[in-house]
Scaffold this active site. Structure first.
Site, PDB file in Angstrom:
ATOM      1  N   CYS A  84       0.836  -1.217   0.000  1.00 58.94           N
ATOM      2  CA  CYS A  84       0.000   0.000   0.000  1.00 58.94           C
ATOM      3  C   CYS A  84       0.865   1.258   0.000  1.00 58.94           C
ATOM      4  O   CYS A  84       0.523   2.252  -0.642  1.00 58.94           O
ATOM      5  CB  CYS A  84      -0.919   0.024   1.220  1.00 58.94           C
ATOM      6  SG  CYS A  84      -2.038  -1.369   1.269  1.00 58.94           S
ATOM      7  N   ARG A 132      -7.821  -4.352  -3.133  1.00 57.22           N
ATOM      8  CA  ARG A 132      -7.363  -3.185  -3.917  1.00 57.22           C
ATOM      9  C   ARG A 132      -8.346  -2.919  -5.059  1.00 57.22           C
ATOM     10  O   ARG A 132      -8.238  -3.507  -6.123  1.00 57.22           O
ATOM     11  CB  ARG A 132      -5.964  -3.453  -4.481  1.00 57.22           C
ATOM     12  CG  ARG A 132      -4.948  -3.747  -3.418  1.00 57.22           C
ATOM     13  CD  ARG A 132      -3.552  -3.966  -3.977  1.00 57.22           C
ATOM     14  NE  ARG A 132      -2.756  -4.612  -2.941  1.00 57.22           N
ATOM     15  CZ  ARG A 132      -2.257  -3.996  -1.883  1.00 57.22           C
ATOM     16  NH1 ARG A 132      -2.472  -2.700  -1.729  1.00 57.22           N
ATOM     17  NH2 ARG A 132      -1.569  -4.655  -0.973  1.00 57.22           N
TER      18      ARG A 132
END
Lengths: 217, 74
Positions: A53, A130
């Site tokens: 991330c 995601r």
């Protein structure tokens, strides 16, 4: 997990109005309506202070000016708290020199994540996967991408999709595989026999056959 | 809040928005965004907060700074 599997989940679909939200973010309270008139890339990430991330946030920050040039805003989301988002954004800036210029939703209640189908229990029962939602200036969902927890997103592909959608809207054309701005575009196939006959004779078109013709914009 | 801090005072962005309203009179959110260079979504969100804090009032679909708002940026 069973609870998720047995409950029917309504997911947003392409061509539909994006679900409204009223969310707490690192830039204050934001509603979907606040973005009306701009395109919006709404994306979720699993958790703050995690390696993949962090690389993605740096990459999103890097493409943000290019998105803005295209009239696109960016909005991140995870189920972490506002304090965690602020601390993480500050940490990223301190350690890498990259400022996170876009807001991040703190979706502790998972209200937004569930409305957008961002929690996939087969991947994680507690984190969002995601996701990328490309929403147009009329707040219609134009693209949905899902990536697993282990795979960081490709920013050039996100830019390419925005370019392709905006080119399609502006010119009434489609874009072929691996298209990039400047490449030839696909002219919609004719839907009558007469149209097909005319199409193959049309000057300026590069045709494989009547149903597959390209032109330079 | 993007435009008002927890002490009820305008942030730097809040000040820009209030100054734009003071200097230009009745304005749309779009005009405020254009004048200040603040992203439109932030202007819309900030104006909502400032209406709640009575620093700004809405007149039809435009925005006006209040006396309270003017005092805060003096």
């Amino acid at each position: 997990m069973e609870e998720y599997q047995t409950k029917p989940v309504s997911l947003p679909r392409l061509g539909e109005k994006a679900p409204d939200f009223d969310a707490l973010t690192t830039h204050g309270k934001l509603k979907l309506d606040d973005f009306k008139g701009s395109w919006l890339v709404l994306f979720s990430h699993p958790a703050d202070f995690t390696p993949v991330c962090t690389t993605e946030f740096i990459a999103f920050a890097e493409i943000y000016p290019n998105l803005q040039k295209r009239g696109v805003e960016l909005l991140g989301l995870s189920v972490d708290s506002l304090s965690s988002h602020i601390a993480w954004a500050r940490n990223v800036e301190e350690k890498t020199g990259v400022k996170i210029p876009f807001p991040i939703i703190a979706d502790l209640s998972k209200e937004v994540s569930l409305a957008y189908g961002m929690v996939h229990p087969g991947q994680s029962k507690t984190e969002t996967v995601r996701c990328v939602f490309i929403i147009d200036d009329k707040q219609i969902i134009r693209t949905i991408l899902y990536y697993p927890l282990s795979t960081g997103r490709n920013m050039q592909e996100i830019l390419r999709i925005v370019d392709a959608l905006q080119t399609t809207d502006a010119n009434g054309v489609a874009t072929p595989a691996n298209w990039n701005p400047g490449d030839k575009v696909i002219v919609p196939a004719p839907n009558t026999q007469e149209g097909a006959e005319e199409r193959v004779k049309q000057p300026g078109y590069e045709c494989v056959d009547w149903y597959l013709c390209k032109k330079q914009l | 809040m993007p435009c008002i801090n927890p002490e009820g005072k305008p942030t730097e962005t809040g000040k820009k928005v209030l100054q734009a309203l003071r200097d230009n009179g009745l304005c749309s959110a779009e005009k405020v965004a254009e004048t200040t260079g603040v992203a439109l979504f932030r202007v819309r969100s900030g104006l909502r907060d400032m209406i709640e804090a009575e620093l700004v009032e809405m007149v039809e679909d435009k925005y006006n700074i209040t006396e309270k708002g003017i005092k805060l940026i003096e």
